[in-house]
Each structure stands twice: as C-alpha cells, then as structure tokens.
Enzyme design. Structure first.
Site, short mmCIF file in Angstrom:
data_model
loop_
_atom_site.label_atom_id
_atom_site.label_comp_id
_atom_site.label_asym_id
_atom_site.label_seq_id
_atom_site.Cartn_x
_atom_site.Cartn_y
_atom_site.Cartn_z
N TYR A 118 0.86 -1.18 0.00
CA TYR A 118 0.00 0.00 0.00
C TYR A 118 0.90 1.22 0.00
O TYR A 118 1.91 1.25 0.71
CB TYR A 118 -0.86 0.02 1.28
CG TYR A 118 -1.62 1.32 1.44
CD1 TYR A 118 -2.90 1.47 0.91
CD2 TYR A 118 -1.04 2.41 2.10
CE1 TYR A 118 -3.58 2.67 1.04
CE2 TYR A 118 -1.72 3.61 2.21
CZ TYR A 118 -2.99 3.74 1.69
OH TYR A 118 -3.66 4.93 1.80
N GLU A 206 -3.34 7.67 -4.01
CA GLU A 206 -3.36 6.44 -3.22
C GLU A 206 -3.25 5.25 -4.17
O GLU A 206 -4.09 5.07 -5.06
CB GLU A 206 -4.66 6.33 -2.41
CG GLU A 206 -4.67 5.11 -1.50
CD GLU A 206 -5.97 4.97 -0.71
OE1 GLU A 206 -7.05 4.89 -1.34
OE2 GLU A 206 -5.92 4.95 0.52
#
Ligand code: GDP
Ligand code: MN
Length: 397
Positions: A118, A206
């Site tokens: 991530y 993101e």
C-alpha cells in the site's frame, strides 16, 4: 476533484511511474478491441476488466474481473458496463458504470512470488508537510490494517520546500523489505510518484495495491487521485478530466452558479455567509436535534438573486424539512438580505413548502427582523443564535 483510475494512471505514466497498462472502453466491442491492442503491445493473453467509477472496493463489489480470452472480455465487459456497482464505499443504490478499463493481467498465472503493498502521498495538515504512507499489507482494506495492526503502517514526512530526499526513498524501499532490483525499482517508483503528486497539485495519490511482480518490477495496479480544486485553474489538462456523472447533481449545479455547496444527509437546509459561520450553524442544528442537509456558503453578496439561487439548490434535496438562513451582516446589510429573502420567497411562489427560519445579525439587524415579520410570509425570524436553534427544534417537532 476526484479522478477515475485510468486517468490517475495516465498522470502517473506521464511522470514515469510504472503502471499496469490498460485501455478504456465504453462497450463490449470497444473492450475486445482494447484487449487485442494490449495483447499486441504487451503480449498478455489474460486481461482484467475494471469498472471505472469514483469509489473504492470495486473488487469486492464484482467490478474487477479476470478474463482469460476474448470472449470472456466481451462477456464480462458487457455485464459490468451499465451495471449499478455496489461497493463498501458507495451508497446502497450503488454507482452506474459507464466505462471499464481493460488492463493487462499482471498477476502471472500460477505465480505466488508477487507482493502487494500500500502507498499513498497526501498532505498532513497537522504538520503542514507532505506525507508518504506505506505498508507491506497492500491489496486489502487499509482501514482494517490501520485498526488491527497499526504498527504495519509507516509514514515518511517530506518538507515541501526541500522535496523528497534520496535517503527517504531508500528508507521506504528498505522498510518494505526489498533488495536488489526490486529495491532500485521501488526507489524510482517512490520518487516519480512523489513528483507526480507535487507537480499535478494533487491532495491525494493512493496506490493500493502497488505490485511487485515475480520478476521484481514495481508497478501501480490501482490509482485513486484527488486534484486540489483550487489549483485547477493552472492545471487545465486535469480540469478537463472532470466527470460530472460521478458527482452529486446538486453540487454540480451549485458550482455552475458559483455557490459553495456540499451535499449532506440530514434534514435541515442551511444558507449561510462565510465558511466559519456555516460550520457553527451546522453544529447549532445538531444541538437542536436536527441534521444538516447541506453546507452552503453564499459568500459576500447575499442579494435577492443569490438568495433565490440558494433556495432553489437547497429545495432540490427531497430530505429538507426546514431551512435555516443564518447571515451575519458585516459589509452586506441585513435589511438588504431580508428583502432578498422576502423577494426570493415571493418569486418562488408555492415551491417553498418547508418552514424557514431566518437569523440575521449585524448591521441593521433590527430593521431586517421588521421586514421579515411584516412580510406576511411563513418565515420565522430570530436575532440570537440560540433563538434560531430553538425555532429549528420547534418546527422539526
Ligand atoms: P479496488 O477494489 O476498487 O481497490 O480495485 P483494484 O484496482 O485495487 O483491484 C482490486 C483487486 O483486483 C486487486 O487487489 C487485485 O487483487 C485484483 N487485480 C487487479 N489487477 C489484477 C490483475 O492484473 N490480475 C489479477 N489476477 N488480479 C488483479
Ligand atoms: Mn485498490
């Protein structure tokens, strides 16, 4: 302003970030053509069909599917395009899918060597610095990781005047337990991702998942990008990426008449001048037992025309059971605003069916109250904040 995954990936690619390649398609035939082109360019035989909507969690909602041949590409695209996609991040009705991204399959068949990470770049408002958040636990719900295993999420703060320093990029690659080619790939990935974030005036990039393939390439498989609205004037190429179909129709209309409006879930419509007073007014409504239906800052020029536009926007929301107008008359005189409210009310005839509470304070407040009280209209006036709150409570009861 939020972007689609495919648009976010376009920006990433333009800054040299490696991405999972794909082509956007609006119908099944376009999807098949897109898949053929990708096969010619990348050699991939398998494709991932990904719904393009402004919401995360698409995989969980059935909006991301693997196609192992062209007839599956056709069939899956045909079923995803036009569907109402419901994910943990959409409302119960879901979002209509208008287009899909046909992407190369980058999780090679039978390959268990890949890793998902991530990574996001965002603004830390508390420190006034940019921040890279990252974790070895990619691919899944980062919220769940944050809740259950917060020690697995790392942050790296970046002084915006200095920029990302090389040692910081290396530290990130090290914390992700990479070495050799993958380490170098990650350093390059982080550096170009940060550059993309800064130079596109984004407030969020993101990437979940960031993929490490079995041959040690690091690439963005997903992209959630938010561009700062206040920078769009100097980022025309990104401003053009706006997809109005993804936004609240009331917000779109409000923006077109220059009103600062945010749609909310409650039952009390608000019309306020100044963002600070608008926030305080929302608190007031909550304390009175209501829930604000919107945030609306009419700005400095609350004349009859503007008040009427604001009325129209607020009344488009079927949940509105009462409207609270809370205006502080500093430069704008309260009697002018009062007259504006009365005129707008009269102009709108019977389209206003909900009680209205008007609280005007500041220059000529008393005169304003007289105008409202003598108008003969079903408008409640108030001078004090508390008085306005009590009246909201009264009409909601
Ligand atoms: P999200 O669910 O909206 O976050 O959409 P993502 O773009 O993150 O995709 C969801 C999931 O689909 C990812 O976490 C991957 O596990 C899977 N996925 C994405 N690309 C591929 C691919 O090329 N091949 C395979 N087999 N799975 C993929
Ligand atoms: Mn994702």
């Amino acid at each position: 302003m939020n972007l689609h995954e495919y648009q976010g990936k376009e920006i990433l690619a333009s800054f040299g970030v490696r991405i999972q390649r794909g082509v956007v398609a609006h119908n099944a035939q376009e999807a098949v053509n897109a898949a053929k082109r990708l096969t010619a360019d990348t050699g991939t035989g398998w494709h991932v069909i990904k719904a393009q909507v402004h919401a995360g969690g698409r995989g969980k909602g059935g909006g991301v599917k693997l196609a192992k041949n062209l007839s599956e590409v056709e069939e899956i695209s045909g079923s995803i395009i036009g569907m109402q996609l419901i994910t943990p991040q959409t409302s119960a009705e879901g979002k209509k899918v208008h287009q899909v991204l046909v992407a190369e399959d980058v999780y090679y068949p039978g390959d268990s060597e890949h890793e998902e990470y991530y990574m996001s770049v965002l603004l830390n408002r508390a420190s006034g610095r940019n921040m890279i958040m990252y974790s070895t636990e990619g691919g899944m719900d980062i919220e769940e990781v944050a809740e259950k295993t917060p020690h697995l999420i790392f942050t790296e703060e970046i002084d915006p005047s200095v920029g990302l320093l090389p040692f910081q990029a290396r530290k990130i690659a090290f914390n992700l337990r990479l070495s050799g080619t993958a380490f170098k790939e990650m350093v390059r990935f982080v550096s170009s991702l940060y550059k993309a974030y800064v130079e596109s005036d984004a407030s969020l990039f993101e990437i979940n998942p960031v993929l490490k393939t079995s041959d040690d390439l690091i690439m963005a498989v997903d992209a959630k990008v938010t561009i700062d609205d206040n920078a769009l004037y100097r980022r025309k190429q990104y401003a053009e990426m706006r997809d109005l179909r993804e936004e609240s129709p009331i917000e779109v209309e409000a923006r077109s008449v220059g009103l600062n409006y945010v749609d909310l879930d409650g039952n009390v419509g608000c019309m306020v001048n100044g963002a600070g007073l608008a926030m305080a007014t929302m608190d007031l409504i909550k304390m009175a037992g209501g829930e604000p239906a919107n945030f609306l800052d009419v700005g400095g020029t609350a004349d009859a025309k503007r008040v009427e536009e604001a009325f129209r926007i607020i009344l488009k929301d079927p949940n509105v059971k009462a409207i609270l107008i809370n205006i502080f008359g500093g430069i704008v005189r309260c009697d002018r605003v009062a007259q504006g409210v009365v005129d707008a009310y009269k102009n709108m005839g019977d389209s206003i069916k909900v009680p209205i509470i008007v609280r005007l304070q500041g220059t000529n407040a008393e005169l304003a109250k007289e105008i409202i009280d003598n108008s003969g209209l079903a408008v409640h006036s108030a001078v004090q904040f508390q008085e306005a709150a009590d009246k909201v409570k009264e009409v909601l009861a």
